[in-house]
Design a protein around this motif. Structure first.
Motif, PDB file in Angstrom:
ATOM      1  N   CYS A  74       3.946 -65.619 -69.813  1.00  0.00           N
ATOM      2  CA  CYS A  74       3.971 -64.574 -68.527  1.00  0.00           C
ATOM      3  C   CYS A  74       5.325 -63.783 -68.818  1.00  0.00           C
ATOM      4  O   CYS A  74       5.129 -62.640 -68.191  1.00  0.00           O
ATOM      5  CB  CYS A  74       4.399 -65.751 -67.574  1.00  0.00           C
ATOM      6  SG  CYS A  74       3.234 -66.808 -67.080  1.00  0.00           S
ATOM      7  N   ALA A  75       6.059 -64.064 -69.562  1.00  0.00           N
ATOM      8  CA  ALA A  75       7.253 -63.022 -69.925  1.00  0.00           C
ATOM      9  C   ALA A  75       6.660 -61.967 -70.656  1.00  0.00           C
ATOM     10  O   ALA A  75       6.983 -60.577 -70.217  1.00  0.00           O
ATOM     11  CB  ALA A  75       8.381 -63.761 -70.622  1.00  0.00           C
ATOM     12  N   MET A  76       5.824 -62.118 -71.571  1.00  0.00           N
ATOM     13  CA  MET A  76       5.094 -61.118 -72.310  1.00  0.00           C
ATOM     14  C   MET A  76       4.291 -60.120 -71.702  1.00  0.00           C
ATOM     15  O   MET A  76       4.395 -58.990 -71.597  1.00  0.00           O
ATOM     16  CB  MET A  76       4.416 -61.500 -73.487  1.00  0.00           C
ATOM     17  CG  MET A  76       5.054 -62.260 -74.667  1.00  0.00           C
ATOM     18  SD  MET A  76       4.204 -62.552 -76.093  1.00  0.00           S
ATOM     19  CE  MET A  76       3.849 -60.973 -76.634  1.00  0.00           C
ATOM     20  N   GLN A  77       3.688 -60.700 -70.604  1.00  0.00           N
ATOM     21  CA  GLN A  77       2.627 -59.936 -69.869  1.00  0.00           C
ATOM     22  C   GLN A  77       3.572 -58.936 -68.927  1.00  0.00           C
ATOM     23  O   GLN A  77       3.282 -57.771 -68.924  1.00  0.00           O
ATOM     24  CB  GLN A  77       1.715 -60.585 -68.896  1.00  0.00           C
ATOM     25  CG  GLN A  77       0.764 -61.345 -69.778  1.00  0.00           C
ATOM     26  CD  GLN A  77      -0.255 -62.316 -68.767  1.00  0.00           C
ATOM     27  OE1 GLN A  77      -1.056 -61.803 -67.939  1.00  0.00           O
ATOM     28  NE2 GLN A  77       0.000 -63.568 -68.797  1.00  0.00           N
ATOM     29  N   ALA A  78       4.468 -59.625 -68.162  1.00  0.00           N
ATOM     30  CA  ALA A  78       5.358 -58.623 -67.085  1.00  0.00           C
ATOM     31  C   ALA A  78       5.956 -57.611 -67.895  1.00  0.00           C
ATOM     32  O   ALA A  78       6.277 -56.614 -67.347  1.00  0.00           O
ATOM     33  CB  ALA A  78       6.281 -59.837 -66.505  1.00  0.00           C
ATOM     34  N   GLY A  79       6.572 -57.995 -69.143  1.00  0.00           N
ATOM     35  CA  GLY A  79       7.329 -57.021 -69.755  1.00  0.00           C
ATOM     36  C   GLY A  79       6.819 -56.308 -70.718  1.00  0.00           C
ATOM     37  O   GLY A  79       7.092 -55.347 -71.597  1.00  0.00           O
ATOM     38  N   ALA A  80       5.194 -56.223 -70.917  1.00  0.00           N
ATOM     39  CA  ALA A  80       4.488 -55.431 -71.910  1.00  0.00           C
ATOM     40  C   ALA A  80       4.739 -53.821 -71.975  1.00  0.00           C
ATOM     41  O   ALA A  80       4.757 -53.405 -70.568  1.00  0.00           O
ATOM     42  CB  ALA A  80       3.111 -55.738 -71.646  1.00  0.00           C
ATOM     43  N   ASN A  81       4.876 -53.442 -72.949  1.00  0.00           N
ATOM     44  CA  ASN A  81       5.129 -51.764 -72.875  1.00  0.00           C
ATOM     45  C   ASN A  81       4.022 -51.052 -73.753  1.00  0.00           C
ATOM     46  O   ASN A  81       3.963 -50.023 -73.871  1.00  0.00           O
ATOM     47  CB  ASN A  81       6.618 -51.395 -73.622  1.00  0.00           C
ATOM     48  CG  ASN A  81       6.762 -51.910 -75.006  1.00  0.00           C
ATOM     49  OD1 ASN A  81       5.749 -52.695 -75.447  1.00  0.00           O
ATOM     50  ND2 ASN A  81       7.805 -51.798 -75.593  1.00  0.00           N
ATOM     51  N   THR A  82       2.968 -52.226 -74.200  1.00  0.00           N
ATOM     52  CA  THR A  82       1.806 -51.343 -74.734  1.00  0.00           C
ATOM     53  C   THR A  82       0.727 -52.321 -74.501  1.00  0.00           C
ATOM     54  O   THR A  82       0.911 -53.433 -74.246  1.00  0.00           O
ATOM     55  CB  THR A  82       2.054 -51.412 -76.422  1.00  0.00           C
ATOM     56  OG1 THR A  82       1.943 -52.779 -76.731  1.00  0.00           O
ATOM     57  CG2 THR A  82       3.026 -50.554 -76.941  1.00  0.00           C
ATOM     58  N   PHE A  83      -0.451 -51.806 -74.707  1.00  0.00           N
ATOM     59  CA  PHE A  83      -1.648 -52.605 -74.352  1.00  0.00           C
ATOM     60  C   PHE A  83      -1.768 -53.679 -75.269  1.00  0.00           C
ATOM     61  O   PHE A  83      -2.401 -54.826 -74.811  1.00  0.00           O
ATOM     62  CB  PHE A  83      -3.019 -51.482 -74.456  1.00  0.00           C
ATOM     63  CG  PHE A  83      -4.133 -52.377 -74.168  1.00  0.00           C
ATOM     64  CD1 PHE A  83      -4.308 -52.966 -72.845  1.00  0.00           C
ATOM     65  CD2 PHE A  83      -5.251 -52.431 -74.915  1.00  0.00           C
ATOM     66  CE1 PHE A  83      -5.505 -53.650 -72.190  1.00  0.00           C
ATOM     67  CE2 PHE A  83      -6.378 -53.071 -74.510  1.00  0.00           C
ATOM     68  CZ  PHE A  83      -6.572 -53.594 -73.266  1.00  0.00           C
ATOM     69  N   ALA A  84      -1.387 -53.510 -76.578  1.00  0.00           N
ATOM     70  CA  ALA A  84      -1.547 -54.503 -77.385  1.00  0.00           C
ATOM     71  C   ALA A  84      -0.816 -55.875 -76.970  1.00  0.00           C
ATOM     72  O   ALA A  84      -1.134 -56.989 -77.219  1.00  0.00           O
ATOM     73  CB  ALA A  84      -1.131 -54.212 -78.709  1.00  0.00           C
ATOM     74  N   THR A  85       0.609 -55.413 -76.638  1.00  0.00           N
ATOM     75  CA  THR A  85       1.506 -56.585 -76.247  1.00  0.00           C
ATOM     76  C   THR A  85       0.944 -57.336 -75.023  1.00  0.00           C
ATOM     77  O   THR A  85       1.194 -58.434 -74.816  1.00  0.00           O
ATOM     78  CB  THR A  85       2.682 -55.863 -75.773  1.00  0.00           C
ATOM     79  OG1 THR A  85       3.371 -55.118 -76.878  1.00  0.00           O
ATOM     80  CG2 THR A  85       3.758 -57.025 -75.437  1.00  0.00           C
ATOM     81  N   MET A  86       0.260 -56.576 -74.191  1.00  0.00           N
ATOM     82  CA  MET A  86      -0.346 -57.264 -73.102  1.00  0.00           C
ATOM     83  C   MET A  86      -1.519 -58.304 -73.320  1.00  0.00           C
ATOM     84  O   MET A  86      -1.639 -59.481 -72.882  1.00  0.00           O
ATOM     85  CB  MET A  86      -1.013 -56.105 -72.102  1.00  0.00           C
ATOM     86  CG  MET A  86      -1.909 -56.697 -71.125  1.00  0.00           C
ATOM     87  SD  MET A  86      -1.092 -57.881 -69.732  1.00  0.00           S
ATOM     88  CE  MET A  86      -0.077 -56.601 -68.930  1.00  0.00           C
ATOM     89  N   LEU A  87      -2.303 -57.718 -74.298  1.00  0.00           N
ATOM     90  CA  LEU A  87      -3.565 -58.694 -74.814  1.00  0.00           C
ATOM     91  C   LEU A  87      -2.716 -59.977 -75.548  1.00  0.00           C
ATOM     92  O   LEU A  87      -3.224 -61.042 -75.171  1.00  0.00           O
ATOM     93  CB  LEU A  87      -4.113 -57.729 -75.744  1.00  0.00           C
ATOM     94  CG  LEU A  87      -5.220 -56.825 -75.190  1.00  0.00           C
ATOM     95  CD1 LEU A  87      -6.010 -56.116 -76.468  1.00  0.00           C
ATOM     96  CD2 LEU A  87      -6.006 -57.305 -73.995  1.00  0.00           C
TER      97      LEU A  87
END
Length: 490
Positions: free
Chosen positions: A92-105
């Motif tokens: 959840c922390a990675m999704q909310a703080g994603a700064n690139t589409f790859a990080t979101m995935l």
């Protein structure tokens, strides 16, 4: 006291199911936000990329459910819940703080791993702490909390559409941290499953937990002793004759039937198309002619229908009518609702028709699908898949069934948005055919498990092993004596 403690414990554990419902629901809103589309940065193939955002999550769920079979056997149900909550915090922390589409995935995959772990462990744990006559209700609480999570997600998504900038999608994704943190901290006070304790030779601890689950009255104490004796006898026999190999799931005719029923009910739940509506509901409403704002509002109202229906079903009906009849009713009902929906969209194409009556009828069919799911596959799939297996193979069996669920979830989440956009009403014909087949298979091959203890399932599925014969055999006595010597030496 025992019943209140049972229900409270099951509700708390089902926070893991709440996370499942929230994450599944919130992404349906997030992928419609303009700020999220700008974050993705590709307007030409957005349908494929948004499908990837959903399917990477469900792919993670598949592998999480697969891994949870081993962790539940090795470390227990309580520790596996803690693992799922911890991994959920990370994702959840990675999704909310994603700064690139790859990080979101990557964040979606990690969250998927967590939800996969929790989606199989919550019903597994609740199955093993529930008394037989209330097991449908207690395990059905998992579906109830999925629905509540979905309600919260829909209304959070509806409210967040009015926010500016990337907060519009970061906030709803970040809110998942609160229930995940609560589950992780609170799980340290959850008792271990008595059946897992018996498997690992911790009989006195198991008896203490069983007494706590039943209550403190003399009648409850006697019932606890009787259940413990049956539980102990069956599990000890299982330990002698079974391994922990996945091959145990089809080693005998009885085990193969258990496995096919558990996998079947989970896969048939996906054939209901409910997760297509959950993930892509706003897209479906748009296909019926609604504006984006109207679609999110209708999705929010839709989200409340299922949990309300589910609550009355698990409270008043499930442990009375059993498992098989609701499944037959659900499959037959889906054939009708998807047939009507197909006819409406085919006869009144949204791009060509402004027929408000047709729009309302189409929305009604989607709502009815949710209602029928909530009185059939919604709660029953989790109850049946976790209660049919013996203790020795319950973790791995539930894991395989849940993996099958997520495998088809991945398939539908990846293709549905594209199919709805490109072939519209023809896509719904798939669900008409699949549910017609489900109805026939359930009618002919599914057993009724209502009111049976987990240990009595052996008789229902025609297991060749009799616990008394196994425990009375000389080979068993030699093995048990050997195990005792090993423990005393350790």
């Amino acid at each position: 006291m025992g019943r209140i403690y049972n229900i409270s414990l099951a509700v708390f554990c089902a926070i893991g199911s709440f996370l499942f419902g929230y994450d599944s629901g919130i992404i349906a809103s997030v992928i419609t936000f303009q700020s999220f589309k700008d974050f993705i940065g590709s307007s030409t193939n957005y349908d494929s990329l948004s499908g990837a955002v959903v399917s990477t999550f469900t792919g993670g769920c598949f592998f999480g459910a697969a891994a949870a079979g081993w962790t539940n056997d090795r470390f227990g149900r309580q520790r596996t819940v803690q693992l799922g909550a911890l991994v959920s915090l990370w994702g959840c922390a990675m999704q909310a703080g994603a700064n690139t589409f790859a990080t979101m995935l990557i964040g979606r995959i990690v969250s998927g791993l967590a939800i996969g772990i929790l989606s199989m462990t919550v019903p597994l744990y609740n199955t093993e702490i529930a008394p037989p006559k209330h097991r449908g209700f207690i395990v059905g609480l998992a579906q109830q909390m999925i629905g509540i999570g979905f309600i919260v997600a829909n209304w959070v998504g509806y409210g967040c559409q009015y926010l500016d900038s990337n907060t519009q999608w970061r906030l709803p994704l970040g809110l998942q941290l609160a229930p995940a943190g609560l589950l992780f901290v609170g799980s340290f006070w959850m008792p271990r499953s008595p059946r897992w304790l018996l498997e690992h030779g911790r009989d006195e601890e198991a008896l203490t937990v069983v007494h706590k689950l039943h209550g403190t009255t003399p009648e409850a104490h006697a019932a606890a002793d009787a259940e413990f004796a049956e539980m102990q006898e069956t599990i000890k026999a299982d330990l002698v004759v079974r391994s922990r190999s996945i091959a145990d799931l089809w080693a005998t005719r009885g085990m193969l039937r258990r496995t096919l029923v558990a996998v079947g009910v989970q896969v048939f739940g996906q054939f209901s198309g409910i997760n297509v509506i959950n993930y892509f509901g706003p897209s479906m409403y748009k296909a019926l002619g609604l504006s984006p704002g109207q679609s999110l509002l209708v999705q929010g109202i839709y989200g409340a229908v299922g949990p309300i229906t589910n609550f009355f079903f698990i409270t008043l009906i499930l442990d009375t009518v059993g498992r098989k009849k609701p499944l037959m009713f659900g499959a037959g009902s889906f054939v009708v609702t998807y047939s009507v929906l197909t006819a409406i969209v085919a006869s009144f194409p949204p791009d060509e028709s402004t027929n408000l009556s047709a729009q309302r009828a189409g929305i009604a069919m989607i709502f009815l699908t949710s209602i029928f799911f909530s009185v059939s596959f919604g709660p029953v799939s989790w109850v049946l898949a976790s209660e049919v297996f013996p203790t020795r193979t319950r973790s791995i069996g539930t894991s395989v069934a849940t993996c099958a669920n997520w495998a088809f979830n991945v398939l539908f989440s990846q293709v549905s948005n594209i199919a709805i956009t490109n072939i519209s009403w023809k896509y719904y014909i798939v669900f008409i055919v699949l549910n017609a087949l489900d109805f026939i298979i359930i009618t002919l091959f599914f057993p009724e498990t209502k009111g049976k203890t987990l240990e009595q399932m052996a008789q229902l599925f025609g297991d060749e092993v009799d616990a008394h014969d196994v425990l009375d055999s000389p080979a068993t006595h030699d093995k048990l004596d050997h195990d005792r010597l090993e423990k005393s030496d350790a």
